[in-house]
Each structure stands twice: as C-alpha cells, then as structure tokens.
Design an enzyme around this catalytic site. Structure first.
Site, short mmCIF file in Angstrom:
data_model
loop_
_atom_site.label_atom_id
_atom_site.label_comp_id
_atom_site.label_asym_id
_atom_site.label_seq_id
_atom_site.Cartn_x
_atom_site.Cartn_y
_atom_site.Cartn_z
CD GLU A 102 47.48 57.10 53.67
OE1 GLU A 102 47.83 57.87 52.75
OE2 GLU A 102 47.11 57.51 54.78
CB CYS B 91 52.34 57.70 47.04
SG CYS B 91 53.00 58.12 48.65
#
Ligand code: NAD
Length: 506
Positions: free
Chosen positions: A258, A292
C-alpha cells in the site's frame, strides 16, 4: 499542559508501562511543538528473531481455534477500542498531528474493521466444483497462512495495523507489527488495548498473537527477509515498497503493498462547484496533505478554471491552521522538519517548471511545530503542465491545477502519472461519469463520482495500481490475501479413475 505531559498521562491511562517509552534511545517527538514525550526502548535484531519464533508458535495454536471463535477475540478488541477511543485518538493527535476529529475518525475506522472482521469470521467460505470423475467431490477452501508482518507509515499510525490485524486474526494468523519510528507511542498504546481484549478472551488465545517491534528501517528489512513470515503487508512510500517487495520476492514470500498516491480530481463544466470546493478543500488540506489519498492534482476544464481557483483561494485564506488540539483547527502540522523542507523544495521546483503559486507556501508559527500554509499552484495548460514535480508525490499540502478542454484529454492526464491509488470526477453528466468509470477511464484502485479522493470506507477493498503497489486491504475479499488457498478432491467411490481419461494399470 505540554504535549509531552499530555502524552505521558494518556500512555498511563491506556496502560503502557513507563519503562518501555521512557528508558530507551529512540526519541518520540510531537509535531505540534517538537517536544519529546519519551525515549523508547528499541527492538534489537535478536529480539526480532525471537518475536518471529514466538509468532510461529502462536500460529501453531491459533490456527486450531475455530474461525468464529477467533472472531470473538476481534469483537472484544472492538469493544476495548470503543472504551479507549478518546484517549487513543488524542494520542494520535499528539504524535501524528491530526486534528481531533480525524484522530477520532482513525480510531473509529479500527472499530469498524473489527465489526467487519467479526462477521467475516463466519464467512471465510470457499467453493465447490463438479468433478469430472464419478464419486468424487472437489472443493476450494481457505486455510490460515502464518505470521503476518505489518510495516506501517506515520500518517495512519493505528488504523493500518487494525485493517491488517483484524483480518489476519480471524483468518488464523498472528501479527508482528513494525510501526513507523515517527509514531511508536500509538503503537504501544494499541498493543495495550489488544492485550486487554486477549485477557478477556481467555485461555485459548496463545501468547504473542500480536507483537510490536520498535525501531526503523533495519527492523523492517529484517522482517521482510525472514522466510518464516509468509506475508508482509507494507504501507509507506514507493521507495520503501520496492525494497520490501524485492526482499520478500527473493524468498518467494507474498507481499501486500500500500504505497504512495498522486490523486486527481477532474472537474467538468457541469459540476456542482459548491460541492467541488468543499471536497477539494477537505481532500487537499485535510491531515495537512499527508494522506495517501490526498488530492494533489486538480484537472479542471479551461472555461471554469479561473472561477474555481478564485473560490479555492478565498476558501484557503480562511483555513484555521495551528495546534490540532484546538477545536477550530482544520490544518495541523506536517510531521517533521524534513517534510517542511520537501514542501518548500517541491514548490520551488514547480515554479521553475512553469508554475505560479496562487496561495500558500509559507511557514507559520515560531518554528517549534511544523506549520505551513497549504499551497495552490497553477501549472501550464494541458500535458505540458504535468511536469516532473507534479508526477511526484510530495507528502504535503500542495495542489497543482492543470487545465484541459477535451474530456478524454482530462482522463489521459489523470492516468499519466506513475501512481494509481485514488481518483474522482465532479460532473452532472452521466456520460462523463460512466466514461470515467469505464475500461478507458480512471486506472486507479479507487474511482469516485462527486466525492473527493480521500476518506474511504472500510467496506470496500482499499489500494491502488502501478507505483501504489497493487495491494488490497480492508473490505470486500481482501481477506483472501491472509489465507492459503487449497483445492481438495475427495474420492468417495470404490474406483480410482484418473483425470483426463489417463490409464495407468498396475
Ligand atoms: P516510509 O516509506 O518512509 O516509511 C513507512 C514504513 O516503512 C516505516 O515503518 C519505515 O520504518 C519502514 N521502512 C522504510 N524503509 C524500509 C525498508 N527499506 N525496508 C523495510 N521497512 C522500511 O513512509 P512514511 O513517510 O511513514 O509514510 C508516507 C508514505 O506512505 C506516503 O508515500 C504515503 O502515500 C504512503 N501511504 C500509503 C498508504 C496506502 O494505503 N496506499 C497509506 C498510508 C501511507
């Protein structure tokens, strides 16, 4: 009270013994005012090795506990998190600099994934397939995998552990967690909450189902290289992900990555601009641009670019920036001095590459914390405006504005970056919305219509493509990454026919 005194009081209330955060060599610093709450005891290489040995032993016992019973432990974890929510959230605020509401939201996300995983513990189902052989039964089942290594980033200091741990635990896997060296206190507090759930659960939970390793890159590297860990789930920069992926692949292990995003919003002439402005502000400046999924590129039709940027500049001028503990604050600090330097370097590069800073870009405050004014930078129109700095993820509140005139050009711009995490379009045109979600539309793991790119719910699979690493965590069928797939064939006949009609008589 100073942030350090607040943090110590919270650690005490959350049940973290003082010697682990007070007697070591790793300083913990609050981005709010730079003060140090303690010096943590770092995990050494021998301790990492013992942690893996202990997790391996825990796995041998835990995989024999029925999955719905394993779900009961995660249910209890959810209950303990509800009790600890306010304290743990405030520790997130002190250590990561999130505003209070976002700190609370992060712990709520942990609770949500516990609820999800508890239900999931009764649904780890496989398939049955018809066998071509008479009197045979074929099925596919999912078995526990083994200890899972979790490497996490500073910006979601506790939720990322929960996304992984809640699923791993119901799947039958212990977890070894290496949190960011920038946010170790919240990890220790989470472990204390978990320990309370285990104490309530009773004797069939083996020791060492969850362990925390305190330290930096070296420990992460050791975890990634250990062949006793079949899955390493790593959240952080693309640079880190490449290193972890190569190490894990070198031993033919599995990694779940991720990594960084460079998320865009396309705004078309039919968009509801009131909604768009609110979505842009939250996505671009929330968590001080350190998500993110933060909005980094605004791709707006040339006809509405001036009016939209004027409204945004106005909205940015009223943003309350400062101590995230204050209820009115919307923009807290960057994590550290390096992040501030990266913010300034990126802005200078953007100007050198043809950009104009419309607002923001300054340091705020006395210099003890790391506060900046979020920036909007207008780049040259079209593909020429998507320069090197725009294609790079700078983990800070910078919003690059690029213009287009043709919708397909906008989609091409949206996709023409190395990363592929989150994306969105603001439009009232069903044609544009559906095109954006079609095979030639957004190439990201997450694609939204009339919602910003940031703030996902736990029910969907979370993750992205290309340099974002390809991993999927959290909802949907992300649990399958934490299990071993097995195809089983049972012969309940008295014959032994071979598949494909092969004959082999002895
Ligand atoms: P980082 O890469 O600096 O550190 C992340 C973690 O990796 C830390 O625990 C660090 O100690 C460890 N690490 C660093 N190098 C390593 C190596 N070679 N081997 C093993 N471990 C190593 O990231 P950060 O600054 O903490 O976080 C910001 C980054 O994380 C951004 O790029 C952001 O987009 C990304 N992020 C992604 C997601 C997602 O779900 N896609 C979520 C949160 C953050």
């Amino acid at each position: 009270m100073t942030t350090a005194a607040d943090a110590r009081a919270l650690l005490d209330r959350l049940g973290v013994p003082a010697h682990v955060w007070a007697d070591g060599g790793l300083p913990s610093r609050s981005p709010i005012d730079g003060s140090s709450a303690g010096s943590l005891v770092e995990t050494n290489a021998a301790d990492v090795d013992s942690a893996v040995t202990q997790a391996t032993a825990a796995f041998a016992a835990w995989r024999r506990v029925p999955a719905p019973r394993r779900g009961e432990l995660v249910r209890l974890l959810g209950e303990e998190l509800r009790v600890a929510k306010a304290d743990l959230a405030m520790l997130v605020t002190l250590e990561a600099g999130k505003i209070v509401s976002e700190g609370l939201g992060e712990v709520q996300e942990m609770i949500d994934i516990c609820d999800f995983a508890t239900g999931l513990s009764r649904q780890l189902h496989g398939l049955t397939m018809p066998s071509e052989r008479p009197g045979h039964h074929m099925r596919e089942t999912w078995q526990p995998l083994g200890p899972v290594g979790v490497i996490s980033a500073f910006n979601f200091p506790v939720a990322v552990w929960a996304w992984n741990a809640a699923l791993a635990l119901v799947c039958g896997d212990p977890v070894i967690w290496k949190p960011s060296e920038k946010t170790p206190l919240t990890a220790l507090a989470t472990q204390a909450v978990f320990d309370r759930a285990v104490a309530r659960f009773g004797a069939d939970a083996p020791p060492h189902l969850s362990q925390v390793l305190i330290g930096g890159r070296d420990i992460g590297q050791q975890l990634a290289a250990d062949p006793r860990i079949p899955l390493v789930s790593a959240t952080g920069s693309t640079r880190m992900g490449r290193a972890v992926a190569q190490s894990v692949a070198g031993r033919l292990g599995r990694s779940l990555l991720e990594l960084g995003g460079n998320n865009a919003m396309i705004v078309t002439p039919s968009a509801d601009l009131d909604m768009a402005v609110r979505a842009i502000a939250f996505s671009a400046v929330g968590t001080c641009g350190q998500r993110c999924t933060s909005l980094r590129r605004l791709l707006v039709h040339a006809d509405i670019a001036d009016s939209l940027t004027a409204r945004l500049t106005q909205a940015y001028a009223t943003l309350p920036i400062g101590d995230p503990r204050q209820p009115q604050t919307l923009v807290g600090p960057l994590i550290d001095a390096e992040a501030t330097a990266a913010f300034e370097t990126a802005l200078a590069r953007a100007v050198a590459e043809g950009g104009t800073i419309l607002t923001g870009g300054a340091r705020v405050g006395s210099g003890k914390g790391h506060y900046v004014t979020p920036a909007i930078v207008r780049m040259p129109a079209g593909a020429s405006g998507q320069t090197e700095v725009v294609k790079h993820e700078t983990f800070a509140p910078i919003l690059y504005v690029l213009t287009w005139t043709d919708f397909e050009e906008a989609v091409a711009l949206q996709n023409d970056v190395p990363q592929g995490l989150s994306s969105c379009v603001f439009t009232d045109s069903v044609r544009e919305a559906e095109a954006f979600l079609s095979a030639w539309g957004s190439d990201c793991g997450i694609a939204n219509v009339n919602i910003g790119p940031s703030g996902a719910e736990i029910g969907g699979a979370f993750g992205g493509e290309k340099d974002t690493g390809g991993g999927r965590e959290s909802g949907s069928d992300a649990w399958k990454a934490y299990m071993r797939r097995q195809t089983q064939t049972v012969n309940f006949s008295s014959q032994l026919p071979l598949a494909q009609g092969v004959r082999f008589e002895v």
